[in-house]
Design a protein around this motif. Sequence first.
Motif, short mmCIF file in Angstrom:
data_model
loop_
_atom_site.label_atom_id
_atom_site.label_comp_id
_atom_site.label_asym_id
_atom_site.label_seq_id
_atom_site.Cartn_x
_atom_site.Cartn_y
_atom_site.Cartn_z
N GLY A 53 0.77 -1.24 0.00
CA GLY A 53 0.00 0.00 0.00
C GLY A 53 0.80 1.28 0.00
N TRP A 54 2.13 1.22 0.02
CA TRP A 54 2.95 2.41 -0.08
C TRP A 54 2.89 2.93 -1.50
N ARG A 55 2.83 4.24 -1.66
CA ARG A 55 2.79 4.87 -2.99
C ARG A 55 4.15 5.42 -3.32
N LEU A 56 4.68 5.04 -4.47
CA LEU A 56 5.97 5.54 -4.92
C LEU A 56 5.78 6.94 -5.46
N PHE A 57 6.56 7.91 -4.96
CA PHE A 57 6.43 9.26 -5.50
C PHE A 57 7.72 9.84 -6.01
N GLN A 58 8.84 9.17 -5.82
CA GLN A 58 10.08 9.67 -6.40
C GLN A 58 11.11 8.55 -6.48
N ALA A 59 11.82 8.50 -7.58
CA ALA A 59 12.95 7.60 -7.75
C ALA A 59 14.14 8.44 -8.18
N SER A 60 15.32 8.05 -7.75
CA SER A 60 16.50 8.84 -8.10
C SER A 60 16.79 8.74 -9.59
N PHE A 80 14.52 5.34 -3.51
CA PHE A 80 13.10 5.41 -3.85
C PHE A 80 12.33 5.95 -2.64
N PHE A 81 11.47 6.94 -2.88
CA PHE A 81 10.65 7.52 -1.82
C PHE A 81 9.22 7.02 -1.96
N PHE A 82 8.67 6.53 -0.86
CA PHE A 82 7.30 6.05 -0.80
C PHE A 82 6.54 6.83 0.26
N GLU A 83 5.22 6.87 0.13
CA GLU A 83 4.40 7.51 1.15
C GLU A 83 3.13 6.72 1.40
N LYS A 84 2.60 6.89 2.59
CA LYS A 84 1.27 6.42 2.97
C LYS A 84 0.60 7.59 3.67
N LEU A 85 -0.67 7.73 3.47
CA LEU A 85 -1.45 8.73 4.19
C LEU A 85 -2.28 8.00 5.25
#
Length: 93
Positions: A53-60, A80-85
């Motif tokens: 359920g993590w959303r990928l929002f940035q990759a190097s 890789f940056f992931f986010e969850k709300l």
Amino acid sequence: MRQQVLVLYLATSALDSQVVGWSRYDGTGRTRPTTGDGDEPPYLTGLAALHDGWRLFQASQLLPPQSGHEYDVSFLKHEFFFEKLEEDPHPRT
């Protein structure tokens, strides 16, 4: 809503490659920021984080090494940056 951020450093640029380092930041305040907490990463691959359920929002950005510097030791480049709300545990009224 509050944001949780997970930074995974992978062995290669492929999301299904092995996690070699990680950091977590919890905007909900439920946990303290950690860098590589424990001996085991929270996920074995970036793809496993997506499945959870993590959303990928940035990759190097992929940059080739400069000629003559192919074997220099430096930063971990497959970041890789992931986010969850998450619901705010302490909503302001």
